[in-house]
Design a protein around this motif. Structure first.
Motif, PDB file in Angstrom:
ATOM      1  N   ALA A   1      35.279  36.116  43.408  1.00  0.00           N
ATOM      2  CA  ALA A   1      35.584  37.410  42.790  1.00  0.00           C
ATOM      3  C   ALA A   1      35.904  37.248  41.310  1.00  0.00           C
ATOM      4  N   PHE A   2      36.703  36.220  40.983  1.00  0.00           N
ATOM      5  CA  PHE A   2      37.103  36.034  39.587  1.00  0.00           C
ATOM      6  C   PHE A   2      35.922  35.625  38.701  1.00  0.00           C
ATOM      7  N   PHE A   3      35.047  34.742  39.190  1.00  0.00           N
ATOM      8  CA  PHE A   3      33.977  34.316  38.287  1.00  0.00           C
ATOM      9  C   PHE A   3      32.951  35.426  38.085  1.00  0.00           C
ATOM     10  N   VAL A   4      32.706  36.253  39.104  1.00  0.00           N
ATOM     11  CA  VAL A   4      31.776  37.377  38.915  1.00  0.00           C
ATOM     12  C   VAL A   4      32.385  38.401  37.961  1.00  0.00           C
ATOM     13  N   TYR A   5      33.688  38.664  38.132  1.00  0.00           N
ATOM     14  CA  TYR A   5      34.373  39.572  37.202  1.00  0.00           C
ATOM     15  C   TYR A   5      34.278  39.039  35.775  1.00  0.00           C
ATOM     16  N   GLN A   6      34.621  37.758  35.599  1.00  0.00           N
ATOM     17  CA  GLN A   6      34.639  37.189  34.257  1.00  0.00           C
ATOM     18  C   GLN A   6      33.240  37.163  33.652  1.00  0.00           C
TER      19      GLN A   6
ATOM     20  N   LYS B   1      38.981  23.094  48.131  1.00  0.00           N
ATOM     21  CA  LYS B   1      39.629  24.363  48.450  1.00  0.00           C
ATOM     22  C   LYS B   1      39.155  25.494  47.541  1.00  0.00           C
ATOM     23  N   VAL B   2      38.724  25.142  46.343  1.00  0.00           N
ATOM     24  CA  VAL B   2      38.247  26.165  45.402  1.00  0.00           C
ATOM     25  C   VAL B   2      37.107  26.959  46.027  1.00  0.00           C
TER      26      VAL B   2
ATOM     27  N   CYS C   1      29.758  46.075  33.660  1.00  0.00           N
ATOM     28  CA  CYS C   1      31.116  46.580  33.453  1.00  0.00           C
ATOM     29  C   CYS C   1      31.574  47.375  34.676  1.00  0.00           C
ATOM     30  N   VAL C   2      30.695  48.163  35.249  1.00  0.00           N
ATOM     31  CA  VAL C   2      31.020  48.900  36.474  1.00  0.00           C
ATOM     32  C   VAL C   2      31.365  47.914  37.594  1.00  0.00           C
ATOM     33  N   LEU C   3      30.575  46.837  37.702  1.00  0.00           N
ATOM     34  CA  LEU C   3      30.844  45.819  38.716  1.00  0.00           C
ATOM     35  C   LEU C   3      32.213  45.187  38.504  1.00  0.00           C
ATOM     36  N   ALA C   4      32.594  44.927  37.257  1.00  0.00           N
ATOM     37  CA  ALA C   4      33.894  44.320  36.957  1.00  0.00           C
ATOM     38  C   ALA C   4      35.036  45.215  37.400  1.00  0.00           C
ATOM     39  N   ILE C   5      34.907  46.499  37.178  1.00  0.00           N
ATOM     40  CA  ILE C   5      35.961  47.440  37.586  1.00  0.00           C
ATOM     41  C   ILE C   5      36.113  47.439  39.102  1.00  0.00           C
ATOM     42  N   VAL C   6      34.996  47.448  39.822  1.00  0.00           N
ATOM     43  CA  VAL C   6      35.028  47.428  41.283  1.00  0.00           C
ATOM     44  C   VAL C   6      35.732  46.166  41.785  1.00  0.00           C
ATOM     45  N   ILE C   7      35.416  45.020  41.186  1.00  0.00           N
ATOM     46  CA  ILE C   7      36.019  43.751  41.619  1.00  0.00           C
ATOM     47  C   ILE C   7      37.523  43.735  41.347  1.00  0.00           C
ATOM     48  N   ALA C   8      37.950  44.225  40.171  1.00  0.00           N
ATOM     49  CA  ALA C   8      39.377  44.237  39.838  1.00  0.00           C
ATOM     50  C   ALA C   8      40.156  45.077  40.848  1.00  0.00           C
TER      51      ALA C   8
ATOM     52  N   PHE D   1      35.792  25.871  36.981  1.00  0.00           N
ATOM     53  CA  PHE D   1      34.564  26.367  37.598  1.00  0.00           C
ATOM     54  C   PHE D   1      34.355  27.853  37.319  1.00  0.00           C
ATOM     55  N   THR D   2      35.441  28.610  37.241  1.00  0.00           N
ATOM     56  CA  THR D   2      35.305  30.030  36.891  1.00  0.00           C
ATOM     57  C   THR D   2      34.748  30.189  35.490  1.00  0.00           C
ATOM     58  N   LEU D   3      35.311  29.426  34.544  1.00  0.00           N
ATOM     59  CA  LEU D   3      34.813  29.500  33.173  1.00  0.00           C
ATOM     60  C   LEU D   3      33.372  29.021  33.084  1.00  0.00           C
ATOM     61  N   THR D   4      33.054  27.958  33.812  1.00  0.00           N
ATOM     62  CA  THR D   4      31.689  27.426  33.776  1.00  0.00           C
ATOM     63  C   THR D   4      30.681  28.475  34.233  1.00  0.00           C
ATOM     64  N   LEU D   5      30.922  29.068  35.379  1.00  0.00           N
ATOM     65  CA  LEU D   5      29.974  30.040  35.908  1.00  0.00           C
ATOM     66  C   LEU D   5      29.995  31.338  35.105  1.00  0.00           C
TER      67      LEU D   5
END
Length: 500
Positions: A287-292, A278-279, A448-455, A413-417
């Motif tokens: 979205a979360f792993f790219v943001y992180q 399901k992950v 950083c710009v990408l992270a803001i867009v994802i959030a 998996f989020t932390l790994t990636l």
């Protein structure tokens, strides 16, 4: 104020009826399943949670602090003469920075899945002893080969700490309680950075016999602290929330009843490949792993290379370590204010996107402005944004994923990636670009710009889904065909509400 708990028949829970517990019906927002409940003294629950704060959150936070110290002290050693003493050339220091993540990254996801069966108490104790021993070995390296081996081993042994801690704390605290506890946990990261600067300032000035330089003392003393803490941690840390040695029988019943109250918690869930699968079907994961990844890129680069950046402002190597302290201490204060405000208003997204804008401004100033005072101020701005932007993300993820194995797997998996950014850091912050690192900082700026867009996209998307689910429930009720509750679907259940 009383708190509501769903209970099973007494024979299933194996408990005697408590004078503090009575059955009634709940229609509260917190109890989405709305079934027969047991009301108990809120003070007893608060007392139980405070015990976990002391015996679980703080010990985990201290080990997190030591992991950060043992990992990032390489940056302090870099300006204290280590490269010259062991003969590093070219970008060998950057490669050493990268190698930690070559072993750190692959093992985070498996650990997050196995942590429940192995037990975080044993896993973290063994990991800490091993990475402490490797840090001690760093004090005796003579060339780049020894440095490379130590960094690879350190990554391997530190890999289990964050997934195990995240998963354990998510089993103890619910969504309304988790923020301030995770904030306390991540506070130790700020303390590590500040404490590391003080330790580095003092220890790197020691010059022992037979060429035992100050940076070697830095590694050996920090290693000794980690190793000494291992038996203390093993003695006091609870094996599982329902078996915690410091809880009374009544408090253990409260812990069990809290799990029964919310099937989305899924404490007793058995491992299933379906839950793991399901992950990868959930867009939130990507979205979360790219943001992180985007935030971690700046965080890893900033914390590792800040002493060198500070030295570029005209400070000597010794004072450069010391000047990192006020940056991290003030960042700690800002982080606590933002994290508690996030809990107070019950929101994560705005309190991630806002700090990410601070990172953006700080990076722009460091890249484009030559004035040394402004660049030093930019270091503060960047640090102010980094800790809440990075820490609140993992809290937000766990708030919005139901089911033990889906939640723990998504964390892993989020932390790994996301932590593959550590591999990138050593290649974009290169020796020939120091002390300004404009190339590396410019790349971080783009992410950083990408992270803001994802959030922002996550906030908008979750709000839309919540509205659609509410509308579907209202329409079904109006038609006389209420939608069934399906907690086995986890966060895909129509009654599950995403927290913004």
């Amino acid at each position: 104020m009383a708190s509501n708990i769903v209970t099973q028949p007494e024979t299933e829970l194996g408990m005697l009826k408590s004078p503090e517990m009575t059955k009634e019906k709940s229609n509260s927002d917190d109890n989405e399943l709305g079934s027969t409940i047991v009301t108990y003294d809120r003070k007893a629950e608060s007392k139980m949670l405070r015990k976990f704060d002391f015996f679980a959150v703080i010990p985990l936070g201290i080990f997190y602090m030591m992991a950060i110290l043992d990992r990032s002290n390489l940056g302090n050693a870099n300006i204290a003469g280590m490269p010259q003493d062991i003969g590093l050339t070219g970008n060998q220091f950057g490669t050493a920075t990268t190698l930690l993540y070559a072993t750190y990254v692959p093992f985070e996801a498996p650990v997050s899945i196995l942590v429940k069966s192995v037990g975080p108490k044993f896993l973290i104790s063994a990991s800490a002893f091993c990475w402490g021993s490797v840090t001690l070995g760093m004090a005796f390296i003579q060339n780049y080969k020894g440095l490379y081996v130590c960094r690879l081993l350190m990554g391997l042994f530190e890999a289990g700490l964050i997934p195990a801690s995240e998963v354990y704390l998510a089993l103890v605290y619910n969504r309304t309680e988790r923020g301030r506890r995770m904030s306390l946990f991540y506070t130790f990261s700020c303390l590590a950075s500040a404490f590391g600067g003080l330790l580095a300032y003092g220890l790197t000035q020691i010059h022992g016999p037979n060429g035992f330089e100050g940076w070697r003392w830095l590694f050996s003393v920090e290693a000794a602290i980690t190793i000494v803490l291992v038996p203390i941690f093993f003695f006091i840390f609870p094996r599982t929330p329902v078996e915690a040695w410091f809880l009374t029988d009544e408090e253990k019943r409260i812990v069990r009843a809290r799990y029964d109250n919310d099937p989305h918690w899924a404490f007793d869930e058995k491992f299933s490949w379906v839950e793991l699968g399901k992950v990868f079907k959930d867009i939130k994961f990507y979205a979360f792993f790219v943001y992180q990844f985007s935030i971690n890129l700046t965080q890893f680069g900033f914390t590792t290379f800040l002493p060198t950046i500070i030295s570029g402002l005209g400070y000597t190597s010794i004072h450069a370590n010391l000047m990192t302290v006020p940056i991290y201490l003030s960042a700690l204060a800002v982080f606590l204010v933002i994290a508690f405000a996030s809990d107070r208003y019950g929101m994560r997204g705005p309190f991630m996107a806002g700090p990410a804008v601070l990172i953006l401004i700080g990076l722009i100033l460091m890249i484009s402005v030559e004035n040394l005072n402004v660049r030093f101020f930019a270091c503060f701005l960047t640090a102010f944004g980094l800790y809440p932007a990075a820490a609140l993300s993992m809290m937000w993820l766990q708030d919005n994923v139901a089911g033990f194995y889906k939640r723990s797997s998504m964390v892993g998996f989020t932390l790994t990636l996301a932590n593959t950014s550590g591999v990138v850091v050593g290649q974009i912050f290169t020796a020939e670009d120091q002390p300004y690192y404009k190339k590396g900082l410019s790349i971080c700026l783009g992410f950083c710009v990408l992270a803001i867009v994802i959030a922002v996209a996550l906030m908008v998307g979750m709000k839309i889904v919540n509205r659609r689910r509410e509308a579907a429930i209202r329409e079904a009720d109006a038609a006389g065909t209420p939608l069934p509750r399906e907690p086995e679907k986890g966060d895909w259940d129509v009654y599950f509400r995403y927290s913004i």
